[in-house]
Design a protein around this motif. Structure first.
Motif, PDB file in Angstrom:
ATOM      1  N   ASN A   1       0.829  -1.212   0.000  1.00  0.00           N
ATOM      2  CA  ASN A   1       0.000   0.000   0.000  1.00  0.00           C
ATOM      3  C   ASN A   1       0.855   1.249   0.000  1.00  0.00           C
ATOM      4  OD1 ASN A   1      -1.936  -1.918   0.472  1.00  0.00           O
ATOM      5  ND2 ASN A   1      -2.088  -1.440   2.654  1.00  0.00           N
ATOM      6  N   ARG A   2       0.216   2.350  -0.338  1.00  0.00           N
ATOM      7  CA  ARG A   2       0.878   3.641  -0.228  1.00  0.00           C
ATOM      8  C   ARG A   2       0.131   4.527   0.748  1.00  0.00           C
ATOM      9  NH1 ARG A   2       4.450   4.487  -4.162  1.00  0.00           N
ATOM     10  NH2 ARG A   2       4.579   2.910  -5.802  1.00  0.00           N
ATOM     11  N   HIS A   3       0.870   5.392   1.402  1.00  0.00           N
ATOM     12  CA  HIS A   3       0.251   6.393   2.266  1.00  0.00           C
ATOM     13  C   HIS A   3       0.888   7.731   1.949  1.00  0.00           C
ATOM     14  CE1 HIS A   3      -1.600   3.471   5.144  1.00  0.00           C
ATOM     15  NE2 HIS A   3      -0.611   2.709   4.726  1.00  0.00           N
ATOM     16  N   THR A   4       0.131   8.801   2.133  1.00  0.00           N
ATOM     17  CA  THR A   4       0.702  10.131   1.932  1.00  0.00           C
ATOM     18  C   THR A   4       1.390  10.582   3.211  1.00  0.00           C
ATOM     19  OG1 THR A   4      -1.275  11.237   2.704  1.00  0.00           O
ATOM     20  CG2 THR A   4      -1.192  10.685   0.372  1.00  0.00           C
ATOM     21  N   ALA A   5       2.204  11.635   3.090  1.00  0.00           N
ATOM     22  CA  ALA A   5       2.890  12.164   4.267  1.00  0.00           C
ATOM     23  C   ALA A   5       1.881  12.511   5.358  1.00  0.00           C
ATOM     24  CB  ALA A   5       3.695  13.399   3.888  1.00  0.00           C
ATOM     25  N   HIS A   6       2.286  12.320   6.602  1.00  0.00           N
ATOM     26  CA  HIS A   6       1.483  12.658   7.782  1.00  0.00           C
ATOM     27  C   HIS A   6       0.355  11.675   8.060  1.00  0.00           C
ATOM     28  CE1 HIS A   6       3.751  16.323   7.687  1.00  0.00           C
ATOM     29  NE2 HIS A   6       3.281  16.625   6.501  1.00  0.00           N
ATOM     30  N   GLN A   7       0.089  10.766   7.123  1.00  0.00           N
ATOM     31  CA  GLN A   7      -0.955   9.781   7.369  1.00  0.00           C
ATOM     32  C   GLN A   7      -0.490   8.762   8.401  1.00  0.00           C
ATOM     33  OE1 GLN A   7      -2.133   8.063   3.629  1.00  0.00           O
ATOM     34  NE2 GLN A   7      -4.300   8.024   4.188  1.00  0.00           N
ATOM     35  N   HIS A   8      -1.436   8.256   9.186  1.00  0.00           N
ATOM     36  CA  HIS A   8      -1.096   7.189  10.115  1.00  0.00           C
ATOM     37  C   HIS A   8      -1.011   5.867   9.371  1.00  0.00           C
ATOM     38  CE1 HIS A   8      -1.490  10.045  13.181  1.00  0.00           C
ATOM     39  NE2 HIS A   8      -1.805   9.243  14.165  1.00  0.00           N
ATOM     40  N   ILE A   9       0.016   5.101   9.673  1.00  0.00           N
ATOM     41  CA  ILE A   9       0.177   3.787   9.055  1.00  0.00           C
ATOM     42  C   ILE A   9      -0.376   2.720   9.981  1.00  0.00           C
ATOM     43  CG2 ILE A   9       1.864   2.103   8.231  1.00  0.00           C
ATOM     44  CD1 ILE A   9       3.693   4.465   7.541  1.00  0.00           C
ATOM     45  N   LEU A  10      -0.156   2.917  11.276  1.00  0.00           N
ATOM     46  CA  LEU A  10      -0.637   1.969  12.287  1.00  0.00           C
ATOM     47  C   LEU A  10      -1.171   2.758  13.470  1.00  0.00           C
ATOM     48  CD1 LEU A  10       2.018  -0.877  12.692  1.00  0.00           C
ATOM     49  CD2 LEU A  10      -0.428  -1.162  12.330  1.00  0.00           C
ATOM     50  N   GLU A  11      -2.326   2.345  13.975  1.00  0.00           N
ATOM     51  CA  GLU A  11      -2.872   3.007  15.157  1.00  0.00           C
ATOM     52  C   GLU A  11      -2.496   2.233  16.405  1.00  0.00           C
ATOM     53  OE1 GLU A  11      -4.343   5.843  15.056  1.00  0.00           O
ATOM     54  OE2 GLU A  11      -4.610   6.018  12.889  1.00  0.00           O
TER      55      GLU A  11
ATOM     56  N   SER B   1       1.770   4.593  17.949  1.00  0.00           N
ATOM     57  CA  SER B   1       1.303   4.684  16.579  1.00  0.00           C
ATOM     58  C   SER B   1       2.483   4.832  15.639  1.00  0.00           C
ATOM     59  CB  SER B   1       0.395   5.898  16.416  1.00  0.00           C
ATOM     60  OG  SER B   1      -0.551   5.956  17.459  1.00  0.00           O
ATOM     61  N   VAL B   2       2.230   4.583  14.368  1.00  0.00           N
ATOM     62  CA  VAL B   2       3.254   4.783  13.338  1.00  0.00           C
ATOM     63  C   VAL B   2       2.681   5.727  12.290  1.00  0.00           C
ATOM     64  CG1 VAL B   2       4.637   3.677  11.550  1.00  0.00           C
ATOM     65  CG2 VAL B   2       4.227   2.487  13.717  1.00  0.00           C
ATOM     66  N   ALA B   3       3.437   6.760  11.940  1.00  0.00           N
ATOM     67  CA  ALA B   3       2.961   7.727  10.950  1.00  0.00           C
ATOM     68  C   ALA B   3       4.001   7.939   9.861  1.00  0.00           C
ATOM     69  CB  ALA B   3       2.640   9.058  11.630  1.00  0.00           C
ATOM     70  N   ALA B   4       3.536   8.249   8.676  1.00  0.00           N
ATOM     71  CA  ALA B   4       4.421   8.539   7.557  1.00  0.00           C
ATOM     72  C   ALA B   4       4.970   9.957   7.686  1.00  0.00           C
ATOM     73  CB  ALA B   4       3.663   8.391   6.248  1.00  0.00           C
ATOM     74  N   LEU B   5       6.256  10.135   7.397  1.00  0.00           N
ATOM     75  CA  LEU B   5       6.858  11.467   7.381  1.00  0.00           C
ATOM     76  C   LEU B   5       6.936  11.997   5.951  1.00  0.00           C
ATOM     77  CD1 LEU B   5       9.793  10.836   9.886  1.00  0.00           C
ATOM     78  CD2 LEU B   5       7.722  12.175  10.309  1.00  0.00           C
ATOM     79  N   SER B   6       6.877  11.094   4.994  1.00  0.00           N
ATOM     80  CA  SER B   6       6.888  11.433   3.572  1.00  0.00           C
ATOM     81  C   SER B   6       5.891  10.484   2.934  1.00  0.00           C
ATOM     82  CB  SER B   6       8.283  11.192   3.003  1.00  0.00           C
ATOM     83  OG  SER B   6       8.563   9.803   2.978  1.00  0.00           O
ATOM     84  N   PRO B   7       5.623  10.613   1.653  1.00  0.00           N
ATOM     85  CA  PRO B   7       4.853   9.557   0.998  1.00  0.00           C
ATOM     86  C   PRO B   7       5.599   8.243   1.170  1.00  0.00           C
ATOM     87  CG  PRO B   7       5.081  11.466  -0.443  1.00  0.00           C
ATOM     88  CD  PRO B   7       5.970  11.706   0.736  1.00  0.00           C
ATOM     89  N   VAL B   8       4.886   7.178   1.530  1.00  0.00           N
ATOM     90  CA  VAL B   8       5.556   5.908   1.800  1.00  0.00           C
ATOM     91  C   VAL B   8       4.877   4.762   1.062  1.00  0.00           C
ATOM     92  CG1 VAL B   8       6.308   6.597   4.101  1.00  0.00           C
ATOM     93  CG2 VAL B   8       4.131   5.405   3.820  1.00  0.00           C
ATOM     94  N   ALA B   9       5.630   3.687   0.901  1.00  0.00           N
ATOM     95  CA  ALA B   9       5.070   2.416   0.450  1.00  0.00           C
ATOM     96  C   ALA B   9       5.269   1.419   1.571  1.00  0.00           C
ATOM     97  CB  ALA B   9       5.764   1.942  -0.816  1.00  0.00           C
ATOM     98  N   VAL B  10       4.267   0.602   1.795  1.00  0.00           N
ATOM     99  CA  VAL B  10       4.250  -0.301   2.942  1.00  0.00           C
ATOM    100  C   VAL B  10       3.825  -1.686   2.489  1.00  0.00           C
ATOM    101  CG1 VAL B  10       2.777  -0.827   4.915  1.00  0.00           C
ATOM    102  CG2 VAL B  10       3.900   1.398   4.768  1.00  0.00           C
ATOM    103  N   ALA B  11       4.547  -2.712   2.939  1.00  0.00           N
ATOM    104  CA  ALA B  11       4.161  -4.081   2.616  1.00  0.00           C
ATOM    105  C   ALA B  11       3.493  -4.718   3.826  1.00  0.00           C
ATOM    106  CB  ALA B  11       5.383  -4.890   2.215  1.00  0.00           C
ATOM    107  N   ARG B  12       2.545  -5.588   3.577  1.00  0.00           N
ATOM    108  CA  ARG B  12       1.873  -6.270   4.686  1.00  0.00           C
ATOM    109  C   ARG B  12       1.961  -7.774   4.503  1.00  0.00           C
ATOM    110  NH1 ARG B  12      -1.307  -2.066   7.286  1.00  0.00           N
ATOM    111  NH2 ARG B  12      -1.003  -0.244   5.963  1.00  0.00           N
ATOM    112  N   ILE B  13       2.373  -8.466   5.557  1.00  0.00           N
ATOM    113  CA  ILE B  13       2.499  -9.918   5.532  1.00  0.00           C
ATOM    114  C   ILE B  13       1.570 -10.484   6.595  1.00  0.00           C
ATOM    115  CG2 ILE B  13       4.061 -11.866   5.901  1.00  0.00           C
ATOM    116  CD1 ILE B  13       6.388  -9.975   5.231  1.00  0.00           C
TER     117      ILE B  13
END
Lengths: 252, 252
Positions: free
Chosen positions: B38-48, B100-112
């Motif tokens: 997945n992708r997230h934009t900057a400042h978005q939360h990746i994990l709550e 929590s985990v948040a993006a500092l820049s646009p990110v790509a994230v893998a999930r297993i």
DNA sequence: GAGGCGACTTAACCCAGGTTAGGCGAGCGT
DNA sequence: ACGCTCGCCTAACCTGGGTTAAGTCGCCTC
């Protein structure tokens, strides 16, 4: 195993039993894995940075700390250990990571051969789950220390530490009437909290003045845990305990 | 798995392969465990904080941070994440711990999926060993941050952080000519280092004035890693990497 | 019971880093 | 082309906690 009768490993069992559900049989089996019970005097090293991790070392009695020294001589205490705590989790990854463990008071320490523990975990997977949980709690405590060091002022830091210790001691049945044994000197507290011993002294006096805390001769007393917790911005659930709805384990 | 071709999970493989020895076959199998990218934009939360941990979440591209907020609103960043890093290790103990985990820049994230990973570890125990090692390294990094917060002054702290990031980025092949991408703002750095953003600014200027560091538009350049490391009291082996004699992994 | 040592205390002085309050420029949406 | 927001930068002022230095008290050893 030596003198198992003189020193009870109960705090250790209480610690793990407070993290995962264990049956009587499992607790008994776990108890029999303990192969040695040693004593160390205050200030003695219990574990060296470079020590191989073929034993799980558990603090049974007394107070201890993990710490690391910087090349410039300064020391940071990274954790205080209370009875029932595992001194070092490096055995989980068989790596050696640079920190030492030292006794703050006379201590008793149990040693469990890693090999035997891993073997026993085949039959009782709950053992390994318990270790991983304990390790996760350890992480949560470290994280909260980082928050203390980064965001709390001196008064909040000291208050926080005392709340944390009280909770951990209570979990293993070692708090009586708000009092528990804890042997760190003011200089030790300073090295843990990133404060000078002089300022630790000033801060403890302020806490005494407010009738929140008593401390003398290695015995800590919290007169008003609620107020202290509010002052400390203490959130017990952030320590990973009892989030599973599981509070201090009743010792039958 | 989605668009595996657009974003390479190579940093993740390099990260784990740098911790345990893995055969080609194992790396391939590991790669196929990745079920979503997945992708997230900057400042978005990746994990709550409270998110269930049924997925292993891995940062693949971009910068992110773990953090916790205090009731008084202050925020402590407890870790910066670089490509290849596992966002959260709570899946190891199936507990939920509050960060929590948040993006500092646009990110790509893998999930297993954790279940699939655990199942695969039956056939390839090296997978679980790799995770435990990664978790141990993570601990070592946290420990070193505690030391920064407790014992290093502002200049040393900033210098230390940059040395640490450089090493971690280099391990996964993302440093070129002493430069690497890192997206934290000065305010973010302040929240990580226990400093005000104003003082982070002053400190960075001092490092620039000494021709040790360049930083602009999300690109960090270290002009003299050795001097910077000395200033920072940086001891690479304390991070748990390469202690096993294993340095940055060559990417063939 | 003299001496020494280790933990705690107090006081005076000082500075690293916080706080507040702006200004400046780049990117961006309308 | 305007205005907004966000990140960076600067300056003036202030304070929490560090540093140094000295004194007290209890305990241990000889």
């Amino acid at each position: 195993m030596t003198d198992r009768n003189l020193v009870s490993i109960r705090p250790f069992l209480a610690n793990l039993a407070g993290l995962v559900r264990m049956r009587e049989e499992e607790l008994t089996h776990l108890m029999h894995l303990v192969k040695a019970l040693n004593r160390h005097t205050a200030h003695q090293h219990i574990l060296e940075e470079e020590a191989p991790s073929d034993r799980i070392v558990v603090l049974i009695q007394g107070s201890a700390c993990r710490f690391r020294r910087l090349p410039n001589g300064r020391r940071q205490i990274t954790a205080f250990l209370v009875p029932g705590d595992i001194c070092d989790y490096r055995f989980l990854s068989s790596g050696t990571v640079g920190q030492s463990v030292a006794a703050l008071s006379p201590v008793a320490v149990a040693r469990i051969p890693v090999e035997a523990f891993v073997a026993a975990s085949e039959t009782y997977p709950v053992f390994m789950r318990a270790m991983l949980s304990a390790s996760a709690v350890n992480d949560a405590i470290m994280r909260e220390w980082m928050i203390s060091l980064g965001q709390r002022n001196a008064l909040e830091r000291v208050a926080y530490l005392l709340c944390e210790l009280e909770l951990r001691m209570r979990r293993v049945g070692l708090v009586e009437d708000g009092s528990f044994s804890f042997a760190a000197t003011q200089a030790d507290l300073g090295d843990a909290l990133g404060l000078s011993s002089v300022h630790v002294n000033r801060t403890l006096q302020e806490l005494r003045r407010r009738h929140l805390v008593g401390m003398s001769k290695g015995v800590v007393t919290l007169y008003d845990v609620d107020s202290l917790g509010r002052l400390a911005l203490f959130e017990p659930h952030s320590l990973g305990y009892d989030r599973a709805g599981r509070a201090a384990v009743p010792m039958h």
